[in-house]
Design a protein around this motif. Structure first.
Motif, PDB file in Angstrom:
ATOM      1  N   PRO A 306     -27.526  19.269 -36.715  1.00  0.00           N
ATOM      2  CA  PRO A 306     -28.407  18.753 -35.661  1.00  0.00           C
ATOM      3  C   PRO A 306     -29.678  18.185 -36.297  1.00  0.00           C
ATOM      4  O   PRO A 306     -30.157  18.710 -37.303  1.00  0.00           O
ATOM      5  N   VAL A 307     -30.183  17.113 -35.743  1.00  0.00           N
ATOM      6  CA  VAL A 307     -31.381  16.478 -36.304  1.00  0.00           C
ATOM      7  C   VAL A 307     -32.416  16.257 -35.209  1.00  0.00           C
ATOM      8  O   VAL A 307     -32.115  16.331 -34.021  1.00  0.00           O
ATOM      9  N   HIS A 308     -33.641  15.965 -35.650  1.00  0.00           N
ATOM     10  CA  HIS A 308     -34.735  15.738 -34.703  1.00  0.00           C
ATOM     11  C   HIS A 308     -35.694  14.700 -35.265  1.00  0.00           C
ATOM     12  O   HIS A 308     -36.004  14.696 -36.453  1.00  0.00           O
ATOM     13  N   SER A 309     -36.162  13.828 -34.384  1.00  0.00           N
ATOM     14  CA  SER A 309     -37.283  12.947 -34.684  1.00  0.00           C
ATOM     15  C   SER A 309     -37.971  12.600 -33.379  1.00  0.00           C
ATOM     16  O   SER A 309     -37.314  12.477 -32.336  1.00  0.00           O
ATOM     17  N   ILE A 310     -39.258  12.430 -33.438  1.00  0.00           N
ATOM     18  CA  ILE A 310     -39.991  11.966 -32.260  1.00  0.00           C
ATOM     19  C   ILE A 310     -39.530  10.568 -31.866  1.00  0.00           C
ATOM     20  O   ILE A 310     -39.663  10.159 -30.714  1.00  0.00           O
ATOM     21  N   ALA A 311     -38.941   9.828 -32.825  1.00  0.00           N
ATOM     22  CA  ALA A 311     -38.430   8.482 -32.583  1.00  0.00           C
ATOM     23  C   ALA A 311     -36.921   8.540 -32.400  1.00  0.00           C
ATOM     24  O   ALA A 311     -36.189   8.849 -33.335  1.00  0.00           O
ATOM     25  N   SER A 312     -36.461   8.219 -31.208  1.00  0.00           N
ATOM     26  CA  SER A 312     -35.028   8.334 -30.899  1.00  0.00           C
ATOM     27  C   SER A 312     -34.165   7.512 -31.849  1.00  0.00           C
ATOM     28  O   SER A 312     -33.043   7.908 -32.184  1.00  0.00           O
ATOM     29  N   GLY A 313     -34.651   6.364 -32.285  1.00  0.00           N
ATOM     30  CA  GLY A 313     -33.861   5.498 -33.140  1.00  0.00           C
ATOM     31  C   GLY A 313     -33.684   6.006 -34.553  1.00  0.00           C
ATOM     32  O   GLY A 313     -32.927   5.414 -35.330  1.00  0.00           O
ATOM     33  N   LEU A 314     -34.370   7.094 -34.913  1.00  0.00           N
ATOM     34  CA  LEU A 314     -34.279   7.630 -36.276  1.00  0.00           C
ATOM     35  C   LEU A 314     -33.575   8.973 -36.335  1.00  0.00           C
ATOM     36  O   LEU A 314     -33.386   9.519 -37.432  1.00  0.00           O
ATOM     37  N   ASP A 315     -33.154   9.528 -35.187  1.00  0.00           N
ATOM     38  CA  ASP A 315     -32.566  10.877 -35.210  1.00  0.00           C
ATOM     39  C   ASP A 315     -31.064  10.809 -35.487  1.00  0.00           C
ATOM     40  O   ASP A 315     -30.226  11.019 -34.618  1.00  0.00           O
TER      41      ASP A 315
END
Length: 403
Positions: A306-315
């Motif tokens: 599972p991954v996370h980023s505040i920017a949807s295009g980078l998760d």
């Protein structure tokens, strides 16, 4: 040597491998349709008529060349280097994604397909593909993680207004990786009708090379523009990296210029010490994802983490295979910035230059804010402002209220 093409070490071999990364690791029912795309793209890339049509749309529909803007206020505030922004946010649809979406739509039309299908994270690829589909007269279906549907509602509305069918994906982490899985499953059910328009330099061969080629206009323009403006090459390039299309679009024209430092910036999210990040280049290991051999954030069993980023295009738990090779060759340096640093950069560029950047692009700006003060006053840095932040303002406002 011409700078329209990088040397062969930076090109995939006949099987789509960049060194040990890339290829097309696919089940038999997908191998044939994807091979058909490779043959069609090879023919189109050598067809002057196809290239002329593509270049004409970039100029007359997208509005290229995009500006290379000297961010004088930001440069003054940071101290040190002169900062230039490659203004892909000014493209029609508001991001770099339209460059390769038009190319893929034209190729689909050439192949006799009737529908475009794709995944999207932040929605910029989805909006751009829906736009291209409307222009060339194809149906369009976009799969989007349910989390991103909620987070990027304005782009969902845009896609639907453009005539696309938006499919929310509720499985797994309900984000970009699951959207890719979902779209691939539908594509596999009717490849004679669908063209899978992958949204980055990821996936099986020929997509990493094809999307890079369509995006390489960014770097070719930037190279000519900085030579005209400053009379020399930049000291550094900076771009955000999720899958990596905007970054390779900028980097490609400069790869053979050893004097140019090249920096890719990925999401450290809430910190590299935990699991709430998407820092594939920093913490990933070689593995297979979505038909390619690349670096992947993965568990002990090889399943994507599972991954996370505040920017949807980078998760995304993987990265384009050419990026993995460029790191291995030592040609590109990959760093990361946190969500907090990204939010600060988002606000800083908005306040100082009157430019609201996408959260994806804000990762690059955050790294520029670290890099520029370390460089002398005559140094030049180009950052790829890959998209505008209209889609993010409501989400950012909510985050700031919570802070």
């Amino acid at each position: 040597m011409s700078h329209t093409d990088a040397p062969s070490v930076y090109r995939a071999d006949a099987d789509g491998f960049f060194g040990e990364f890339g290829g097309a690791e696919l089940p038999p029912f997908l191998a044939g349709p994807i091979a058909e795309v490779a043959v069609a793209y090879d023919a189109a890339s050598q067809d002057p008529g196809f290239q002329e049509q593509f270049q004409s749309l970039l100029a007359k529909y997208v509005g290229r060349p995009s500006l290379l803007y000297f961010a004088e206020n930001l440069s003054r505030e940071l101290g040190g280097a002169k900062v230039y922004l490659k203004r892909e946010d000014l493209n029609h649809t508001g991001a770099h994604k339209v460059n390769h979406c038009l190319g893929e739509a034209l190729l689909a039309k050439r192949m006799g397909k009737t529908r475009l299908i794709a995944e999207t994270g932040a929605g910029q690829h989805g909006v751009a593909l829906a736009t291209a589909a409307a222009l060339v007269g194809l149906e369009c279906e976009i799969h989007m993680g349910a989390i991103d549907v909620a987070k990027q509602h304005p782009n969902v509305v845009r896609m639907e207004l453009l005539g696309a069918k938006v499919v929310p994906v509720e499985e797994g982490g309900r984000s970009l990786k699951e959207a890719v899985d979902s779209a691939f499953a539908v594509y596999a059910s009717a490849p004679e009708e669908y063209f899978f328009a992958i949204g980055s330099v990821v996936g099986p061969h020929p997509y990493p090379s094809m999307v890079r080629d369509f995006q390489s206009v960014v770097g070719r323009e930037a190279r000519a523009q900085i030579l005209e403006t400053e009379g020399r090459l930049p000291d550094a390039l900076v771009a955000a990296v999720g899958g990596g299309s905007n970054a390779l679009g900028l980097f490609d024209a400069f790869l053979e210029d050893e004097s140019v430092r090249i920096v890719g910036v990925e999401p450290a999210g809430e910190g590299l010490e935990g699991d709430r990040h998407a820092a594939t280049m920093t913490l990933g290991t070689p593995g297979t994802l979505h038909g390619m051999r690349t670096k992947v954030l993965q568990g002990e069993g090889g399943e994507p983490s599972p991954v996370h980023s505040i920017a949807s295009g980078l998760d995304y738990p993987g990265v384009g295979p050419q990026h993995a090779q460029l790191e291995q060759l030592g040609r590109v340096e990959y760093l990361s910035v946190t969500d907090a640093e990204t939010l600060d950069a988002f606000q800083t560029l908005s306040r100082v230059e009157g430019i609201i950047p996408a959260l994806e692009s804000s990762h690059a700006i955050a790294q520029v804010m670290k890099l520029a003060p370390e460089l002398p006053a005559d140094a030049v840095v180009i950052a790829n402002l890959s998209g505008r932040g209209d889609k993010d303002v409501d989400f950012v406002a909510e985050r700031l209220r919570e802070a």
